[in-house]
Scaffold this motif. Structure first.
Motif, PDB file in Angstrom:
ATOM      1  N   MET A 163       0.823  -1.210   0.000  1.00 19.18           N
ATOM      2  CA  MET A 163       0.000   0.000   0.000  1.00 19.18           C
ATOM      3  C   MET A 163       0.855   1.258   0.000  1.00 19.18           C
ATOM      4  SD  MET A 163      -3.191  -1.109   2.479  1.00 19.18           S
ATOM      5  CE  MET A 163      -2.126  -1.771   3.764  1.00 19.18           C
ATOM      6  N   SER A 164       2.034   1.202   0.640  1.00 21.53           N
ATOM      7  CA  SER A 164       2.939   2.351   0.620  1.00 21.53           C
ATOM      8  C   SER A 164       3.506   2.593  -0.766  1.00 21.53           C
ATOM      9  CB  SER A 164       4.083   2.124   1.618  1.00 21.53           C
ATOM     10  OG  SER A 164       3.593   2.035   2.939  1.00 21.53           O
ATOM     11  N   HIS A 165       3.457   1.576  -1.628  1.00 27.88           N
ATOM     12  CA  HIS A 165       3.923   1.708  -3.004  1.00 27.88           C
ATOM     13  C   HIS A 165       2.772   1.962  -3.977  1.00 27.88           C
ATOM     14  CE1 HIS A 165       7.749   0.229  -1.512  1.00 27.88           C
ATOM     15  NE2 HIS A 165       8.286   0.532  -2.671  1.00 27.88           N
ATOM     16  N   GLY A 166       1.622   2.392  -3.464  1.00 28.10           N
ATOM     17  CA  GLY A 166       0.546   2.849  -4.331  1.00 28.10           C
ATOM     18  C   GLY A 166      -0.531   1.851  -4.670  1.00 28.10           C
ATOM     19  N   MET A 167      -0.515   0.646  -4.065  1.00 28.64           N
ATOM     20  CA  MET A 167      -1.558  -0.330  -4.360  1.00 28.64           C
ATOM     21  C   MET A 167      -2.697  -0.183  -3.351  1.00 28.64           C
ATOM     22  SD  MET A 167      -1.338  -4.484  -4.795  1.00 28.64           S
ATOM     23  CE  MET A 167      -0.786  -4.332  -6.500  1.00 28.64           C
ATOM     24  N   PRO A 168      -3.932   0.123  -3.782  1.00 26.75           N
ATOM     25  CA  PRO A 168      -5.055   0.242  -2.851  1.00 26.75           C
ATOM     26  C   PRO A 168      -5.310  -1.070  -2.111  1.00 26.75           C
ATOM     27  CG  PRO A 168      -5.616   1.176  -4.994  1.00 26.75           C
ATOM     28  CD  PRO A 168      -4.321   0.456  -5.165  1.00 26.75           C
ATOM     29  N   ASN A 169      -5.872  -0.961  -0.924  1.00 23.35           N
ATOM     30  CA  ASN A 169      -6.080  -2.154  -0.097  1.00 23.35           C
ATOM     31  C   ASN A 169      -7.009  -3.161  -0.764  1.00 23.35           C
ATOM     32  OD1 ASN A 169      -8.157  -0.255   0.215  1.00 23.35           O
ATOM     33  ND2 ASN A 169      -8.690  -0.962   2.259  1.00 23.35           N
ATOM     34  N   PHE A 170      -8.067  -2.683  -1.461  1.00 26.20           N
ATOM     35  CA  PHE A 170      -9.006  -3.632  -2.070  1.00 26.20           C
ATOM     36  C   PHE A 170      -8.396  -4.338  -3.286  1.00 26.20           C
ATOM     37  CE2 PHE A 170     -10.122   0.806  -2.970  1.00 26.20           C
ATOM     38  CZ  PHE A 170      -9.918   0.888  -4.334  1.00 26.20           C
ATOM     39  N   VAL A 171      -7.465  -3.662  -3.973  1.00 25.79           N
ATOM     40  CA  VAL A 171      -6.760  -4.317  -5.085  1.00 25.79           C
ATOM     41  C   VAL A 171      -5.809  -5.380  -4.542  1.00 25.79           C
ATOM     42  CG1 VAL A 171      -5.145  -3.974  -6.996  1.00 25.79           C
ATOM     43  CG2 VAL A 171      -6.955  -2.296  -6.577  1.00 25.79           C
ATOM     44  N   PHE A 172      -5.144  -5.069  -3.449  1.00 30.94           N
ATOM     45  CA  PHE A 172      -4.248  -6.040  -2.812  1.00 30.94           C
ATOM     46  C   PHE A 172      -5.019  -7.262  -2.350  1.00 30.94           C
ATOM     47  CE2 PHE A 172      -2.003  -7.635   1.003  1.00 30.94           C
ATOM     48  CZ  PHE A 172      -0.791  -7.994   0.404  1.00 30.94           C
ATOM     49  N   VAL A 173      -6.190  -7.050  -1.767  1.00 26.66           N
ATOM     50  CA  VAL A 173      -7.037  -8.167  -1.323  1.00 26.66           C
ATOM     51  C   VAL A 173      -7.449  -9.028  -2.510  1.00 26.66           C
ATOM     52  CG1 VAL A 173      -9.284  -8.761  -0.312  1.00 26.66           C
ATOM     53  CG2 VAL A 173      -7.865  -7.010   0.751  1.00 26.66           C
ATOM     54  N   PHE A 174      -7.820  -8.381  -3.619  1.00 31.95           N
ATOM     55  CA  PHE A 174      -8.241  -9.129  -4.816  1.00 31.95           C
ATOM     56  C   PHE A 174      -7.110  -9.997  -5.355  1.00 31.95           C
ATOM     57  CE2 PHE A 174      -8.254  -9.332  -9.481  1.00 31.95           C
ATOM     58  CZ  PHE A 174      -9.440 -10.034  -9.691  1.00 31.95           C
ATOM     59  N   TYR A 175      -5.950  -9.397  -5.580  1.00 34.71           N
ATOM     60  CA  TYR A 175      -4.832 -10.141  -6.162  1.00 34.71           C
ATOM     61  C   TYR A 175      -4.382 -11.295  -5.261  1.00 34.71           C
ATOM     62  CZ  TYR A 175      -3.718  -7.240 -10.241  1.00 34.71           C
ATOM     63  OH  TYR A 175      -3.739  -6.623 -11.469  1.00 34.71           O
ATOM     64  N   SER A 176      -4.239 -11.032  -3.964  1.00 37.85           N
ATOM     65  CA  SER A 176      -3.717 -12.056  -3.062  1.00 37.85           C
ATOM     66  C   SER A 176      -4.674 -13.231  -2.943  1.00 37.85           C
ATOM     67  CB  SER A 176      -3.443 -11.445  -1.677  1.00 37.85           C
ATOM     68  OG  SER A 176      -4.618 -10.901  -1.111  1.00 37.85           O
TER      69      SER A 176
END
Length: 301
Positions: free
Chosen positions: A31-44
């Motif tokens: 998230m500190s590198h610009g990835m929104p939390n919901f996008v991170f949740v989706f990808y992971s």
């Protein structure tokens, strides 16, 4: 035999909590590198689903419970609770720190115990020393969570002077109270998730399949949220940087391993036993945060 039955879940939960602390740190980095939390949740969760699908068929090749519409509805509810928990939890970590996130996990044992009593998974007998200890622990854990949210306090342990330059994980200005409330919401959803998961395991006793369907539904639900929220398309990029590493770690260790092990332990011990290991993450996160990440330990923690 009884000691072996308890010993394996203890070892499993210790490993699972260590993996979860790493997950929080990697999520903060992404998230500190610009990835929104919901996008991170989706990808992971999407990557975790791909890993868990063949593993589920391999592990449960001799016994696969029948999949009914009722069970699918339970999986959908499990995914919905988990999706809300992950999104609010990562947002809370973004506004605060992984150390505060692990401290707030103290809420989960108390909330899980309250829900377990409400749904008659646990028996509350105030004359019993066990019930008295659980009740006192519930009060202390909830009070402690409010203290670390509203009272930061003076610093006790600080990083070495050579770590004074802004660290990637500490580059965002913390908003302690907002982060604390988001993490508290995460704990509420996570406690309800533990109760629902315990019920699902009674109806569908195949641990890896439960984790697979959970990650699958979280992927669908978080994908819908991503479409609604929109945002910059660059946030979806798969550059070979810390975001990709964080997603791979989250999928392998945060979902496939951590969830798989904790689900296996829950099937054998119950939701309250699993939730009592959450405070262990505080010790791990403090050590990692102060020594390796340039974090500061405050009195309120």
């Amino acid at each position: 035999m009884r000691k072996e039955m308890i010993g394996l879940p203890i070892v499993g939960m210790v490993m699972a909590e260590v993996a979860q602390v790493g997950l929080m740190i990697m999520g903060k980095a992404a998230m500190s590198h610009g990835m929104p939390n919901f996008v991170f949740v989706f990808y992971s969760n999407a990557l975790a689903s791909l890993i868990l699908l063949p593993a589920s068929f391999l592990f449960h090749r001799s016994h696969r419970p029948p999949l009914t519409f009722s069970i699918l509805c339970w999986f959908f509810l499990l995914g919905l609770l988990g999706c809300f928990a992950q999104i609010s939890g990562y947002a809370g970590i973004y506004y605060s720190s992984p150390t505060l996130a692990t401290a707030m996990l103290n809420l989960i044992p108390g909330l899980t115990f309250i829900l377990a009593v409400a749904f008659r998974m646990e028996t509350l007998n105030l004359r019993s020393s066990t019930s008295q200890a659980k009740s006192l622990g519930t009060i202390v854990s909830i009070a402690g969570a409010f203290i670390v949210t509203f009272y930061k306090g003076p610093s006790l342990l600080m990083a070495p002077s050579h770590s004074s330059s802004p660290h990637l994980l500490l580059g965002q200005q913390s908003n302690w109270v907002i982060g604390g409330f988001l993490l508290a919401a995460d704990c509420v959803f996570a406690s309800a998730w533990l109760i629902v998961q315990a019920s699902v395991l009674k109806k569908f006793p195949a641990e890896l399949f439960v984790v697979f369907y959970y990650c699958f539904f979280v992927t669908l639900q978080s994908g819908i949220i991503c479409l609604i929220m929109g945002g910059d398309l660059s946030a979806w990029s798969f550059k070979p940087d810390v975001r990709l590493v964080a997603i791979i770690y989250s999928a392998v260790f945060g979902s496939a391993f951590q969830l798989g092990v904790s689900t296996w332990c829950m099937h054998r011990t119950g939701p309250v036993f699993v939730s009592t290991f959450k405070p262990l993450g505080i010790v791990v996160s403090v050590v990692i945060g102060v020594i390796f990440l340039g974090d500061t330990l405050f009195l309120g923690r």
